[in-house]
Design a protein around this motif. Structure first.
Motif, PDB file in Angstrom:
ATOM      1  N   LEU A  22       0.831  -1.202   0.000  1.00 37.95           N
ATOM      2  CA  LEU A  22       0.000   0.000   0.000  1.00 37.95           C
ATOM      3  C   LEU A  22       0.862   1.247   0.000  1.00 37.95           C
ATOM      4  N   ASN A  23       0.611   2.115  -0.946  1.00 39.99           N
ATOM      5  CA  ASN A  23       1.235   3.422  -0.934  1.00 39.99           C
ATOM      6  C   ASN A  23       0.428   4.359  -0.047  1.00 39.99           C
ATOM      7  N   PRO A  24       1.001   5.503   0.320  1.00 40.36           N
ATOM      8  CA  PRO A  24       0.228   6.463   1.144  1.00 40.36           C
ATOM      9  C   PRO A  24      -1.108   6.798   0.515  1.00 40.36           C
ATOM     10  N   ASP A  25      -2.138   6.911   1.381  1.00 34.69           N
ATOM     11  CA  ASP A  25      -3.508   7.279   1.003  1.00 34.69           C
ATOM     12  C   ASP A  25      -4.206   6.203   0.176  1.00 34.69           C
ATOM     13  N   MET A  26      -3.627   5.026   0.085  1.00 36.41           N
ATOM     14  CA  MET A  26      -4.278   3.938  -0.631  1.00 36.41           C
ATOM     15  C   MET A  26      -4.992   3.017   0.353  1.00 36.41           C
ATOM     16  N   GLU A  27      -5.998   2.319  -0.126  1.00 35.31           N
ATOM     17  CA  GLU A  27      -6.648   1.282   0.665  1.00 35.31           C
ATOM     18  C   GLU A  27      -7.053   0.141  -0.249  1.00 35.31           C
ATOM     19  N   HIS A  28      -7.219  -1.047   0.359  1.00 31.65           N
ATOM     20  CA  HIS A  28      -7.617  -2.213  -0.409  1.00 31.65           C
ATOM     21  C   HIS A  28      -8.496  -3.104   0.472  1.00 31.65           C
ATOM     22  N   VAL A  29      -9.530  -3.658  -0.071  1.00 26.04           N
ATOM     23  CA  VAL A  29     -10.456  -4.516   0.662  1.00 26.04           C
ATOM     24  C   VAL A  29     -10.250  -5.963   0.215  1.00 26.04           C
ATOM     25  N   PHE A  30      -9.930  -6.827   1.213  1.00 26.91           N
ATOM     26  CA  PHE A  30      -9.851  -8.258   0.952  1.00 26.91           C
ATOM     27  C   PHE A  30     -11.179  -8.894   1.314  1.00 26.91           C
ATOM     28  N   ARG A  31     -11.658  -9.790   0.497  1.00 26.29           N
ATOM     29  CA  ARG A  31     -12.901 -10.506   0.781  1.00 26.29           C
ATOM     30  C   ARG A  31     -12.566 -11.989   0.923  1.00 26.29           C
ATOM     31  N   TRP A  32     -13.083 -12.586   2.004  1.00 22.88           N
ATOM     32  CA  TRP A  32     -12.770 -13.984   2.258  1.00 22.88           C
ATOM     33  C   TRP A  32     -13.911 -14.631   3.039  1.00 22.88           C
ATOM     34  N   GLU A  33     -13.898 -15.927   3.079  1.00 22.85           N
ATOM     35  CA  GLU A  33     -14.945 -16.666   3.766  1.00 22.85           C
ATOM     36  C   GLU A  33     -14.326 -17.635   4.777  1.00 22.85           C
ATOM     37  N   VAL A  34     -15.073 -17.892   5.857  1.00 25.00           N
ATOM     38  CA  VAL A  34     -14.712 -18.933   6.814  1.00 25.00           C
ATOM     39  C   VAL A  34     -15.796 -20.005   6.754  1.00 25.00           C
TER      40      VAL A  34
END
Length: 519
Positions: free
Chosen positions: A483-495
């Motif tokens: 991640l660079n500054p001001d970046m975001e990322h959403v991981f999606r996963w299941e249990v």
């Protein structure tokens, strides 16, 4: 960044297993809790094994204590008549003082003892050397004249003090009359009296059950003498019936005394003149009257000299029945070895009912090898059903998914400190349980904890349990993203739970390495 998934089940099982295995780091106990069903005057011995799996010797000592829920039993009102039938008392005194206490204290209550002569209801010891020869354990209460005695008497008492303290600590009881301040005879715990702050102080007690400091002692006296024992205004009649008083600090700061109660205080000064206290499993009542004075001068109703039977009965009630003992009480478990202790149930002359005591097993390295004085305490229950119904609880534990039996399941019962484990066929048993409601908790590695409530009424009970399990399967094991500054990322996963029971999970954020702090 990474996610760490785990089941709450695993943590719970681990904690429960730690709690349910009462052991020194390398000492185990078998059985963990014991029960007995007996008839009157029947005796039973159950072997308890302490196994030391370490490479060093470990010292052990065995004591007994009331269950926590019974700790307050002697502090609240209890209505009983002072029944002394079948009990045996001893009086130690070699100087007459005001009089010999066997004649003025004990003889007037022989009718309450239901005995014909002193040799049957009590024994008197007037020779200083008697302290060396008497088996204290033969007596329910020991009466000690602690003032106006010979130097030889005082010396022999002091030479036998350790043995006398062991008797009290093991569940015995004693009554002391200490007279004027500065007596040379100290009661167990090193308790001494001091000079009186006023010469003519009468003593005041509380006998009203609605008042906060109402006690078992006042209750027994109140009931046995029609509620009028203490006279008008809660005052023990008879001037100068106590010549000394007791400083409370020696009770409050005493490691050997868990509980004490001021039986009576001086009317004007408010200082303690009679005190009861516990010492180990036993009890002591010490009072500042000169030896024999009250029994000779103040034997009238409403005065201290009229309550010999009440004092003796109170002391026997405070210590409770001596129905269980251990042989040996202390010893050493050698490295990689075991010690067998006999736990002996001997209900002699006690009423039918269900009784519980806690067996306290204290473990420590031998003193010469100890870096510090740390000790480990193991506590288990001993339950006796005396002439009352007792029943067996048995069952088999299986795997719900496979129907196979499960070995090594821990089963805990809620009413007592008692644990059992399933054998290689998945079977378990609790024998001789008193009737009542119970809650059982079953725990095993890789299975969900199961709790089941039952009621035992008139028959043995069979309780079979099928354990469930859960499976925590995440759709991804790891996620990586730069991640660079001001970046975001959403991981999606299941249990996914592939088991047959509910899965409890949690997600925890951590930084890699030792930098586990909030970013």
């Amino acid at each position: 960044m990474f996610f760490k998934q785990f089941t709450y089940l695993a943590a719970l099982i681990f904690a429960m297993l730690l709690f349910s295995l009462p052991a020194h780091s390398q000492v185990t106990v078998d059985p963990i809790g014991m029960t007995a069903a007996l008839e009157a005057d029947e005796e039973l011995t159950i072997e308890m094994t302490l196994t030391n799996s370490s490479n060093s010797d470990i010292e052990f000592s065995i004591k007994f204590d009331e269950p926590p829920e019974d700790e307050e039993r002697h502090r609240g009102p209890r209505r009983d008549d002072p029944d002394l039938e079948g009990m045996m008392f001893a009086i130690f005194q070699d100087g007459r003082a005001w009089d010999f206490m066997d004649e003025v204290m004990m003889d007037p209550i022989l009718d309450r003892l239901d005995h014909d002569d002193q040799g049957d209801g009590y024994h008197t010891y007037r020779n200083a050397n008697d302290w060396d020869n008497v088996e204290f354990e033969d007596y329910d209460v020991i009466v000690v004249a602690a003032c106006n005695q010979s130097g030889g008497f005082v010396q022999q008492y002091n030479e036998n003090l350790e043995r006398f303290c062991d008797y009290i600590d093991g569940g015995g009881s004693a009554y002391f009359e200490t007279g004027d301040g500065g007596t040379q005879i100290l009661s167990p715990g090193g308790i001494r009296n001091q000079g009186a702050s006023e010469a003519n102080g009468r003593m005041v007690v509380t006998y009203d059950p609605d008042e906060d400091n109402y006690s078992l002692f006042a209750d027994i006296c109140h009931e046995s003498q029609g509620g009028n024992l203490w006279g008008n205004g809660h005052v023990i009649q008879g001037s100068q019936w106590t010549h000394s008083e007791y400083a409370l600090g020696q009770f409050e700061d005493n490691d050997d005394i868990d509980w004490f109660e001021v039986i009576a205080v001086k009317q004007n000064a408010g200082t303690p003149g009679a005190i009861s206290y516990t010492y180990g499993r036993g009890c002591v009542l010490t009072q500042g009257g000169p030896t024999g004075y009250n029994w000779r001068v103040h034997p009238q109703d409403g005065r201290w000299g009229s309550i010999a039977a009440e004092i003796l009965f109170y002391l026997t009630e405070m210590t409770g029945p001596k129905w269980i003992l251990a042989e040996p009480e202390e010893g050493v478990i050698e490295a990689d070895d075991a010690a067998v202790i006999d736990i002996i149930f001997q209900p002699i002359e006690i009423e039918a009912g269900v009784y519980e005591m806690r067996i306290l097993i204290e473990l420590a390295e031998p003193e010469e090898e100890r870096d510090d004085l740390e000790q480990t305490l193991i506590e288990i229950s001993a339950v006796m059903s005396l002439e009352t119904p007792a029943f067996d609880l048995t069952g088999v534990v299986t795997d719900e998914a496979t129907d196979e039996t499960v070995e090594g399941v821990t089963i805990e019962i809620d009413r007592y400190v008692m644990t059992r484990y399933t054998d290689d066929e998945g079977a378990y048993s609790f024998e001789n349980l008193p009737a009542g409601e119970y809650e059982l908790t079953f725990t095993a590695t890789d299975y969900l904890t199961t709790t089941e409530g039952i009621e035992i009424e008139e028959d043995d009970v069979e309780l079979d349990i099928a354990l469930l399990h859960s499976e925590c399967t995440p759709s991804e094991d790891e996620f990586f993203m730069e991640l660079n500054p001001d970046m975001e990322h959403v991981f999606r996963w299941e249990v996914t739970n592939g088991g047959n029971g509910p899965l409890v999970y949690s997600v925890e954020r951590q930084l890699l390495g030792d930098a586990n702090t909030d970013p």
